[in-house]
Design an enzyme around this catalytic site. Structure first.
Site, PDB file in Angstrom:
ATOM      1  N   ALA A 140       0.822  -1.219   0.000  1.00 33.07           N
ATOM      2  CA  ALA A 140       0.000   0.000   0.000  1.00 33.07           C
ATOM      3  C   ALA A 140       0.854   1.266   0.000  1.00 33.07           C
ATOM      4  CB  ALA A 140      -0.950  -0.006   1.193  1.00 33.07           C
ATOM      5  N   THR A 141       2.059   1.192   0.543  1.00 30.88           N
ATOM      6  CA  THR A 141       2.922   2.381   0.523  1.00 30.88           C
ATOM      7  C   THR A 141       3.188   2.788  -0.926  1.00 30.88           C
ATOM      8  OG1 THR A 141       3.972   1.808   2.619  1.00 30.88           O
ATOM      9  CG2 THR A 141       5.207   3.273   1.162  1.00 30.88           C
ATOM     10  N   GLY A 193      -1.269  -6.566   0.801  1.00 27.34           N
ATOM     11  CA  GLY A 193      -1.453  -8.012   0.994  1.00 27.34           C
ATOM     12  C   GLY A 193      -1.401  -8.456   2.441  1.00 27.34           C
ATOM     13  N   THR A 227       9.962  -6.728 -12.732  1.00 21.61           N
ATOM     14  CA  THR A 227       9.416  -8.081 -12.840  1.00 21.61           C
ATOM     15  C   THR A 227       8.485  -8.365 -11.668  1.00 21.61           C
ATOM     16  OG1 THR A 227      11.473  -8.756 -13.880  1.00 21.61           O
ATOM     17  CG2 THR A 227      10.049 -10.518 -13.042  1.00 21.61           C
ATOM     18  N   CYS A 233       4.090   1.569  11.454  1.00 23.17           N
ATOM     19  CA  CYS A 233       4.572   1.941  10.121  1.00 23.17           C
ATOM     20  C   CYS A 233       5.445   3.179  10.110  1.00 23.17           C
ATOM     21  CB  CYS A 233       3.386   2.115   9.196  1.00 23.17           C
ATOM     22  SG  CYS A 233       2.345   0.673   9.272  1.00 23.17           S
TER      23      CYS A 233
HETATM   24  C1  LIG Z   1      -3.709   2.531   6.383  1.00 29.01           C
HETATM   25  C2  LIG Z   1      -2.397   2.025   5.877  1.00 29.01           C
HETATM   26  N1  LIG Z   1      -1.923   2.461   4.699  1.00 29.01           N
HETATM   27  C3  LIG Z   1      -0.763   2.035   4.206  1.00 29.01           C
HETATM   28  C4  LIG Z   1       0.008   1.116   4.876  1.00 29.01           C
HETATM   29  C5  LIG Z   1       1.288   0.640   4.258  1.00 29.01           C
HETATM   30  O1  LIG Z   1       1.091  -0.641   3.781  1.00 29.01           O
HETATM   31  P1  LIG Z   1       2.289  -1.560   3.268  1.00 29.01           P
HETATM   32  O2  LIG Z   1       2.921  -2.125   4.494  1.00 29.01           O
HETATM   33  O3  LIG Z   1       1.630  -2.592   2.406  1.00 29.01           O
HETATM   34  O4  LIG Z   1       3.207  -0.700   2.484  1.00 29.01           O
HETATM   35  C6  LIG Z   1      -0.424   0.651   6.121  1.00 29.01           C
HETATM   36  C7  LIG Z   1       0.417  -0.264   6.921  1.00 29.01           C
HETATM   37  O5  LIG Z   1       0.395  -0.230   8.101  1.00 29.01           O
HETATM   38  C8  LIG Z   1      -1.667   1.097   6.619  1.00 29.01           C
HETATM   39  O6  LIG Z   1      -2.133   0.674   7.794  1.00 29.01           O
END
Ligand SMILES: Cc1ncc(COP(=O)(O)O)c(C=O)c1O
Length: 386
Positions: free
Chosen positions: A74-75, A203, A242, A324
């Site tokens: 998600a980052t 994921g 890839t 995070c």
């Molecule tokens: C709301 C939210 N967005 C983004 C992220 C980042 O996700 P990833 O670890 O897949 O990069 C997190 C991870 O804690 C999250 O809780």
């Protein structure tokens, strides 16, 4: 028999579902081909696995397979959605709107844009952690290209009203992005009904592997994000590099098996809430009581520092906030935005549970949390009396 330690930090990450691992294994062993090799069966086999997974991700949110691109998490999805869109809309539009309680990767993407000369509005939240739709409406200008509002907050679990927010953005011809890392597989999404243009998935928050995520990009989106880095042009030119078929297959499988935990998680949530709130005085929930994902309970225990409690409860994996932003140990920007003072923030604790949590573990956790809080409060009272 309960196996210790108990894991109650499901917002940091979730355990890998064994059914997901099973689907991944062939791509880590004999199906090792490069999914972008078009000349032989090794490549075709890996590509087929990736495409099955893409469809599974799309199916979960009512999207088309070609609206999904795989990323590392998600980052990365948030970075592409926010920076990629802002640069694509520039110079005609140079303003974006987000919320003060977003995940660090959204806020830092916005700060990076500000350093590059973009204008960013950080909307405040009410005491319940939700935004005021009128404030969003007032913040929109003719220069606004993007609104980014997360679906479920990682620290306090509150759910924003995406239906209303996305409709407002659509009415004003503004692209709407949501960080759904904590929401996918937990609350329902139907992209045919919602006016969401971009949506980020992770994921490892959904019983899948770490290091994989996805970005949904609506097919007829008015402005397409630009790629953030250059390479072979994979993933429709947006995300070169890839792909990892095992990780893609894992995310696909995680999406396929998700969506059956609601009752279990609500039962655990109600039990934990009633035990803790029934037994202890001076406790309240941070964030809206009603608009929240039940697998996240962020409590404020008056007079008891979360750090102390975490140390006291060695057999329970808990967190005082987000995992995070490991470099940062200052006060939570989310709790600050709710209007909590420093003391209240220090006394807040997030309890996160999910698919693999048992009712016995919740009983154990509640008993030990209550015991520890009473003990700490007793000791503090004695110390004060001297
Ligand atoms: C709301 C939210 N967005 C983004 C992220 C980042 O996700 P990833 O670890 O897949 O990069 C997190 C991870 O804690 C999250 O809780």
């Amino acid at each position: 028999m309960i196996k210790l330690p108990i894991y109650l930090d499901y917002q940091a990450t979730t355990p890998l579902d064994p059914r997901v691992l099973e689907v991944m294994m062939p791509y880590l062993t004999n199906k090792f081909g490069n999914p972008h090799s078009t000349n032989h069966s090794f490549g075709w086999e890996a590509e087929a696995g990736v495409e099955v997974a893409r469809k599974q991700v799309a199916d979960l949110i009512g999207a088309q397979a070609d609206e999904i691109i795989f990323t590392s998490g998600a980052t990365e999805s948030n970075n592409i959605a926010i920076k990629g869109l802002a640069y694509a809309a520039f110079p005609a539009r140079n303003h974006i709107i987000t919320v003060a309680t977003e995940h660090t990767c959204v806020l830092e993407s916005c700060r990076s844009l500000e350093r590059a000369g973009f204008k960013v509005t950080y909307l405040p939240v009410n005491g319940d952690g939700l935004i005021d739709i009128n404030e969003l409406n007032n913040a929109i200008t003719s220069k606004t290209s993007l609104v980014s509002v997360m679906a479920v907050n990682n620290e306090i679990g509150v759910i924003q009203d995406l239906k209303k927010i996305s409709q407002l953005c659509r009415d004003k011809d503004i692209i709407f992005h949501t960080d759904a890392a904590q929401a996918i597989g937990k609350i329902p999404f139907d992209m045919t009904a919602l006016k969401i243009d971009l949506l980020s998935i992770s994921g490892h928050k959904l019983y899948g592997p770490k290091g994989i995520g996805a970005l949904y990009i609506r097919n007829n989106i008015a402005i397409r994000p630009l790629a953030l880095f250059d390479g072979g042009g994979q993933e429709r030119g947006l995300r070169s590099g890839t792909l990892a078929p095992a990780l893609c297959a894992g995310l696909g499988a995680a999406c396929r098996i998700s969506g059956h935990d609601d009752e279990h998680i609500s039962t655990l949530s109600e039990k934990l809430k009633s035990l803790i709130m029934g037994e202890l005085d001076g406790v309240r929930l941070n964030g809206s009581e009603t608009m929240r994902y039940p697998g996240n309970l962020n409590f404020l225990f008056e007079g008891v520092k979360g750090d102390l409690l975490v140390k006291e409860l060695r057999n329970i994996a808990l967190s005082t906030g987000s995992a995070c932003s490991t470099e940062k140990t200052g006060p939570s920007h989310v709790l600050t935005a709710l209007g909590l003072d420093k003391k209240q923030m220090e006394c807040s604790l997030r309890i996160g549970f999910g698919r693999m949590t048992t009712i016995q573990e919740i009983d154990y956790a509640a008993e030990h949390i209550i015991h520890s809080i009473n003990k700490i409060r007793r000791l503090q009272a004695v110390a004060k009396s001297f």
